[in-house]
Each structure stands twice: as C-alpha cells, then as structure tokens.
Scaffold this active site. Structure first.
Site, short mmCIF file in Angstrom:
data_model
loop_
_atom_site.label_atom_id
_atom_site.label_comp_id
_atom_site.label_asym_id
_atom_site.label_seq_id
_atom_site.Cartn_x
_atom_site.Cartn_y
_atom_site.Cartn_z
N GLY A 48 -9.45 -1.81 6.00
CA GLY A 48 -9.42 -1.77 4.54
C GLY A 48 -7.98 -1.87 4.09
O GLY A 48 -7.06 -1.53 4.83
N THR A 49 -7.78 -2.31 2.86
CA THR A 49 -6.41 -2.59 2.45
C THR A 49 -5.92 -1.75 1.28
O THR A 49 -5.42 -0.66 1.51
CB THR A 49 -6.24 -4.09 2.17
OG1 THR A 49 -7.35 -4.55 1.39
CG2 THR A 49 -6.23 -4.88 3.46
N THR A 50 -6.07 -2.15 0.03
CA THR A 50 -5.30 -1.52 -1.04
C THR A 50 -6.15 -0.63 -1.95
O THR A 50 -7.17 -1.05 -2.48
CB THR A 50 -4.61 -2.60 -1.89
OG1 THR A 50 -3.86 -3.46 -1.02
CG2 THR A 50 -3.67 -1.97 -2.90
#
Length: 283
Positions: A48-50
């Site tokens: 997952g990123t931001t």
C-alpha cells in the site's frame, strides 16, 4: 454453566488486551510470532502506498489512494487502505498490504475486546499505544522488508478535537500537528498540504485538501494512484467528529475528485498559495 464447545481459557476473566490473550492461548496467530525465512522479501508482496490525514475544527479527515504495487507492477487498482478502528477513530495502512490488513483486524479486535472487558473505551492515547505495541511485534518481519507503517487518527472525546499519530517500524509513536502523510508519496502529499492547509477549513474543504494532496502525490510518485475517472475509482475517505466516524459515500468523494480534476485541466500543478507582496525598504 460452562459451554463445552469453548476451552476453559475463554470463560475465565483475564487481560483486557486481546493480543496478550492470544500470546498465551494461540501465539502462532500473532503476526510477530511466526517464523520467517531469511532474506529480503519486500518485493514479493503487494504494498500500500499513500495515506493522508488532516484536522479541522471539530474533527479529523483521513484519506488513502487505491493503488497497491509489487515492485514495478500495479498489483491492485482498488485496494482499500483506510479502515475504521472503532466508533471514533480510523487507521490507514502503508507498507506490506497483507500484513497491514491483518494488523488492522487485530487492532480492531483489540479495541472491541477492551471495551467488552472493561465496560468503557480506551482513551485516544491508549488506542495509539496499543497500535504501537502491535507494530513493534512486527519488527522481525520489518527487518526483512515486510514493514507495516500505519497512520492513526480520530476524535478525542476528552480534548474535544481531532488528533493524528504516526509511527515508525520499531513502534515509535509520534503525535502530529494539523496534518500528516505516510507512504511512498507522503513527501509530495505533505508538500501539497503545506500550501493548502488552514486551521479554519470546514470538513468538506479539508476533504478537498487531502484529495488535492493525493493527486499531487500520484503526479510524482508512480506507486500512488490518483482518481481513476475511467473506472470511477476514488480515494477512501473517513471523517471523524464528536458524532463518531463515517466513511464518506463514494458518490460524494467522486464529486470532490471531479472538481479537483476539473481544476487541474486549467492549472495542472493545482491551487497556488497566495503571496502578499510587501515593498522592500528603500525601494
């Protein structure tokens, strides 16, 4: 009368911590207790990123993009990374997606278990500390590239305000002021919010600010997904106030995202911060 279907341990009074209960009764179910092969495994699992959070008078907003990556591959376009932790708080995940989702479920159970045993909810600081302990238990996997770095936010009934907490991979807990972001695009999202954030924003304006920040993150970070107008995939947004937490309906987020995209058609770099020109002395 005891229930023969349940082991005796489930019917005895004990710790208000569900993870402590598991550590005694079923330690293999805790993420940090599992044996992990040697080597770096970070690129083998989707990430997952931001995640972005920002406070406003009367509450706090948390939003996350929908992209998960595995190395240079887009592993999923519609993953959800922001979850309610309890009635007044939410947690957003960055890092190894599978482990992060599992940690969120354990954290949700931890808070629910405490409320059932003690008859009251944990304080905001207590919730933040419980999450820190869960992150710390994952340190072994983090050292092999499978780190989980969440962002925690919620409405504090004691202080009557929204609060935000960030963490490091060792379980270090840090309270943030006004806004914060974690994940691969966090540098760009925080830079965006520095220009957009004001402490007098309404809830809807705060949502627009965090969506703008996620757009800026996606503009410069390939692992962050922006609003997908073709597939109608938009950020997940949670809003927490004194009335509790709620997920903003997708249709409402879509309306705000469409507004942001329309603005970018004329100003690709987004809104600009106003400058007040002052004459130089002697000019």
């Amino acid at each position: 009368m005891s229930d023969p279907r349940l082991p005796a341990a489930f019917l005895q009074p004990g710790s208000s911590s569900f993870s402590d209960f598991l550590a005694v009764q079923a330690p293999d179910l805790l993420p940090g207790r599992r044996a992990v092969p040697q080597g770096h495994a970070g690129d083998l699992a989707p990430h997952g990123t931001t995640i972005v959070a920002a406070t406003f008078p009367g509450g706090v907003v948390m939003a996350g993009d929908r992209r998960a990556t595995m190395g240079n591959i887009i592993a999923q376009r519609d993953i959800e990374k922001v979850f309610p932790a309890d009635e007044f708080s939410a947690v957003g995940i960055a890092g190894s997606a599978g482990l992060a989702v599992e940690m969120v479920r354990l954290f949700q159970t931890e808070l629910e278990h405490y409320e059932k045993i003690e008859g009251s909810t944990l304080s905001m600081d207590g919730k933040a500390n419980r999450l820190a302990a869960l992150i710390r238990s994952n340190l072994g996997m983090a050292m092999q590239g499978l780190a989980v770095v969440p962002l925690f936010a919620g409405f504090d009934l004691a202080s009557n305000q929204g609060r935000i907490f960030s963490y490091d991979v060792t379980g270090g807990r840090y309270e943030e002021t006004a806004f914060h972001s974690v994940g691969s695009g966090s540098l760009f999202a925080r830079g965006s919010l520095k220009k957009l954030y004001r402490d007098d924003l309404t809830a809807e304006q705060t949502v627009q600010a965090v969506v703008e920040a996620l757009y800026d993150a996606a503009d410069d970070d390939s692992a962050t997904g922006g609003p997908d107008v073709t597939r109608r995939i938009f950020p997940v947004v949670q809003v927490m106030t004194a009335d509790g937490g709620r997920r903003m309906p997708d249709a409402d987020v879509a309306t705000i995202a469409d507004r942001v995209i329309a603005g970018r058609m004329t100003s690709p770099d987004g809104p600009t911060a106003p400058l007040t020109a002052r004459p130089l002395e002697g000019a």
